[in-house]
Each structure stands twice: as C-alpha cells, then as structure tokens.
Design a protein around this motif. Structure first.
Motif, PDB file in Angstrom:
ATOM      1  N   GLU A 124      74.860  64.426  34.848  1.00 15.74           N
ATOM      2  CA  GLU A 124      74.225  65.058  33.553  1.00 15.74           C
ATOM      3  C   GLU A 124      73.361  66.361  34.151  1.00 15.74           C
ATOM      4  N   ARG A 125      72.894  66.357  35.350  1.00 17.20           N
ATOM      5  CA  ARG A 125      72.284  67.521  36.111  1.00 17.20           C
ATOM      6  C   ARG A 125      73.223  68.572  36.453  1.00 17.20           C
ATOM      7  N   GLU A 126      74.482  68.277  36.976  1.00 19.46           N
ATOM      8  CA  GLU A 126      75.571  69.010  37.339  1.00 19.46           C
ATOM      9  C   GLU A 126      76.049  69.951  35.943  1.00 19.46           C
ATOM     10  N   ARG A 127      76.200  68.802  34.812  1.00 18.05           N
ATOM     11  CA  ARG A 127      76.637  69.553  33.644  1.00 18.05           C
ATOM     12  C   ARG A 127      75.381  70.549  32.981  1.00 18.05           C
ATOM     13  N   ALA A 128      74.382  70.033  33.148  1.00 14.78           N
ATOM     14  CA  ALA A 128      73.379  71.119  32.658  1.00 14.78           C
ATOM     15  C   ALA A 128      73.311  72.395  33.506  1.00 14.78           C
ATOM     16  N   SER A 129      73.369  72.047  34.840  1.00 16.56           N
ATOM     17  CA  SER A 129      73.587  73.331  35.727  1.00 16.56           C
ATOM     18  C   SER A 129      74.711  74.220  35.492  1.00 16.56           C
ATOM     19  N   ALA A 130      75.775  73.535  35.264  1.00 23.32           N
ATOM     20  CA  ALA A 130      76.904  74.365  35.112  1.00 23.32           C
ATOM     21  C   ALA A 130      76.743  75.002  33.728  1.00 23.32           C
ATOM     22  N   ALA A 131      76.436  74.312  32.611  1.00 17.30           N
ATOM     23  CA  ALA A 131      76.377  74.771  31.599  1.00 17.30           C
ATOM     24  C   ALA A 131      75.486  76.095  31.608  1.00 17.30           C
ATOM     25  N   ALA A 132      74.473  76.080  32.047  1.00 17.30           N
ATOM     26  CA  ALA A 132      73.600  76.951  32.467  1.00 17.30           C
ATOM     27  C   ALA A 132      74.028  78.165  33.044  1.00 17.30           C
TER      28      ALA A 132
ATOM     29  N   GLY B  42      56.537  60.086  20.626  1.00 16.58           N
ATOM     30  CA  GLY B  42      55.210  60.481  20.910  1.00 16.58           C
ATOM     31  C   GLY B  42      55.233  60.440  22.401  1.00 16.58           C
ATOM     32  N   THR B  43      56.222  60.137  23.160  1.00 13.36           N
ATOM     33  CA  THR B  43      56.301  60.028  24.758  1.00 13.36           C
ATOM     34  C   THR B  43      56.840  61.264  25.313  1.00 13.36           C
ATOM     35  N   VAL B  44      57.573  62.281  24.836  1.00 14.24           N
ATOM     36  CA  VAL B  44      58.194  63.034  25.281  1.00 14.24           C
ATOM     37  C   VAL B  44      57.518  64.621  24.825  1.00 14.24           C
ATOM     38  N   ARG B  45      57.634  65.702  25.344  1.00 17.26           N
ATOM     39  CA  ARG B  45      57.300  66.910  24.893  1.00 17.26           C
ATOM     40  C   ARG B  45      58.501  67.836  25.048  1.00 17.26           C
ATOM     41  N   VAL B  46      58.791  68.300  24.050  1.00 16.70           N
ATOM     42  CA  VAL B  46      60.173  68.755  23.838  1.00 16.70           C
ATOM     43  C   VAL B  46      59.948  70.705  23.549  1.00 16.70           C
ATOM     44  N   THR B  47      60.914  71.244  24.354  1.00 15.39           N
ATOM     45  CA  THR B  47      60.731  72.710  23.955  1.00 15.39           C
ATOM     46  C   THR B  47      61.898  72.968  23.647  1.00 15.39           C
ATOM     47  N   GLU B  48      61.905  73.640  22.389  1.00 16.43           N
ATOM     48  CA  GLU B  48      63.290  74.292  21.931  1.00 16.43           C
ATOM     49  C   GLU B  48      63.594  75.848  21.858  1.00 16.43           C
ATOM     50  N   ASN B  49      64.409  76.163  22.449  1.00 19.11           N
ATOM     51  CA  ASN B  49      64.658  77.844  22.926  1.00 19.11           C
ATOM     52  C   ASN B  49      63.485  78.427  23.436  1.00 19.11           C
ATOM     53  N   GLY B  50      62.664  77.636  24.110  1.00 21.50           N
ATOM     54  CA  GLY B  50      61.457  78.357  24.905  1.00 21.50           C
ATOM     55  C   GLY B  50      60.278  78.002  23.839  1.00 21.50           C
ATOM     56  N   LYS B  51      60.090  77.527  22.635  1.00 26.15           N
ATOM     57  CA  LYS B  51      59.388  77.419  22.098  1.00 26.15           C
ATOM     58  C   LYS B  51      58.778  75.908  21.789  1.00 26.15           C
ATOM     59  N   PRO B  52      57.710  75.344  21.910  1.00 27.42           N
ATOM     60  CA  PRO B  52      57.413  73.831  21.869  1.00 27.42           C
ATOM     61  C   PRO B  52      57.504  73.540  20.521  1.00 27.42           C
TER      62      PRO B  52
ATOM     63  N   THR C 106      68.365  75.492  25.855  1.00 27.67           N
ATOM     64  CA  THR C 106      68.292  75.191  24.189  1.00 27.67           C
ATOM     65  C   THR C 106      67.373  74.198  23.798  1.00 27.67           C
ATOM     66  N   VAL C 107      67.365  73.215  24.884  1.00 28.91           N
ATOM     67  CA  VAL C 107      66.247  72.007  24.821  1.00 28.91           C
ATOM     68  C   VAL C 107      65.789  71.614  26.094  1.00 28.91           C
ATOM     69  N   ARG C 108      64.475  71.587  26.421  1.00 26.34           N
ATOM     70  CA  ARG C 108      63.884  71.069  27.546  1.00 26.34           C
ATOM     71  C   ARG C 108      63.125  69.782  27.069  1.00 26.34           C
ATOM     72  N   ILE C 109      63.287  68.858  27.845  1.00 24.49           N
ATOM     73  CA  ILE C 109      62.568  67.373  27.406  1.00 24.49           C
ATOM     74  C   ILE C 109      61.641  66.955  28.858  1.00 24.49           C
ATOM     75  N   GLU C 110      60.547  66.787  28.558  1.00 21.95           N
ATOM     76  CA  GLU C 110      59.636  66.177  29.678  1.00 21.95           C
ATOM     77  C   GLU C 110      58.957  65.093  29.076  1.00 21.95           C
ATOM     78  N   CYS C 111      58.991  63.932  29.881  1.00 18.72           N
ATOM     79  CA  CYS C 111      58.444  62.636  29.547  1.00 18.72           C
ATOM     80  C   CYS C 111      57.074  62.605  30.110  1.00 18.72           C
TER      81      CYS C 111
ATOM     82  N   GLY D  65      56.820  62.370  34.094  1.00 17.90           N
ATOM     83  CA  GLY D  65      56.956  63.777  34.883  1.00 17.90           C
ATOM     84  C   GLY D  65      58.281  64.074  34.726  1.00 17.90           C
ATOM     85  N   GLU D  66      59.391  63.231  34.525  1.00 22.27           N
ATOM     86  CA  GLU D  66      60.588  63.586  34.660  1.00 22.27           C
ATOM     87  C   GLU D  66      61.046  64.645  33.486  1.00 22.27           C
ATOM     88  N   GLU D  67      62.056  65.630  33.916  1.00 24.86           N
ATOM     89  CA  GLU D  67      62.109  66.591  32.956  1.00 24.86           C
ATOM     90  C   GLU D  67      63.775  67.017  33.004  1.00 24.86           C
ATOM     91  N   VAL D  68      64.413  67.468  31.701  1.00 22.99           N
ATOM     92  CA  VAL D  68      65.859  67.749  31.813  1.00 22.99           C
ATOM     93  C   VAL D  68      65.766  69.046  30.780  1.00 22.99           C
TER      94      VAL D  68
END
Length: 141
Positions: A37-45, A113-123, A64-69, A95-98
């Motif tokens: 999944e990290r390789e896929r995210a990196s390749a897509a990036a 309520g357990t995650v912080r999500v950023t969409e296109n750089g905006k929380p 597009t999406v960043r999720i932090e626990c 502390g894990e984020e994708v």
C-alpha cells in the motif's frame, strides 16, 4: 518397542516442520501486508499527483487524502479507488499516517473521531467519536 519410538519421532518431526512452515508463511505474510500500500501510494504520487507551488517556487505534491491516527488504535480505515483497488483495509496505530495521491478515492472511517483527515491539503472537520463516516475525495487538479 524400537519401532514405536521411531514412528513417534517421525510424527514429532513432521509436526515441528509443519508448524515451522505455517509460522514462516504467516510471518512473511505480515511483512508483505503493509509495504504494497505504501509502494502503491508512492508510485501514484510519482505518477500523477496534484501539484502546488510553494513560496519558494518549488513544486510540492499534495495528497488527495492524508489520514493520521490520533488515538491509541484507530479502528478499520478503508481507502479505495472507486470501482478499483483497495489501497487500505486495516486498523492504524497512534501516530501512523498514510497519504494517497489518486485522482478520486472512497474513504470509510469506522470511528471518525480517532483520525485526522486532510483532503487536498485542507483539514476536514474531525468526526464524532464512535461515528462511522464515509466520503469520496477528488483531487484538486
């Protein structure tokens, strides 16, 4: 009596070998579960990500999406390309984020309520504790 001991030894060795094979496959499977999944995210990036220009004029990619626990454990977090690959389907730890850079993503948070999500750089507004949240994120470009 000697033949019975030999048969018992063969059965014991067979059981040990079987357990080693099962344990080895499980261990290798756990190593292989996270990197794709990290390789896929990196390749897509690297392939086709949304880009913005920073103050210095350098180009930086915004996911597009960043999720932090932000909790001890974040229950099931699912991210997938609509009608395509499942990029993530698992729990996360504090502390894990994708980050994912696909043009469109379906996201399902079992406990928003357990995650912080950023969409296109905006929380995004953080969800209520225990509430399930599902949304589709589209890239800025």
């Amino acid at each position: 009596m000697g033949l019975a001991r030999l048969a018992l030894a063969v059965v014991a060795v067979g059981a040990v070998v079987t357990l080693l094979v099962i344990g080895g496959r499980a261990l290798l499977g756990s190593f292989g579960a996270q990197p794709p999944e990290r390789e896929r995210a990196s390749a897509a990036a690297d392939a086709a990500a949304t880009a913005t220009v920073t103050a210095t004029g350098a180009t930086a990619q915004v996911p597009t999406v960043r999720i932090e626990c932000v909790a001890e454990t974040c229950p099931l977090v699912t991210v997938r390309v609509p009608g395509g690959d499942v990029l993530q389907y698992r729990e996360m730890s504090r502390g894990e984020e994708v980050s994912y850079f696909e043009p469109e993503l379906d996201v399902v948070l079992s406990d928003a309520g357990t995650v912080r999500v950023t969409e296109n750089g905006k929380p995004r507004e953080q969800g209520k504790s225990g509430a399930r949240e599902a949304f589709t994120a589209k890239g800025a470009g």
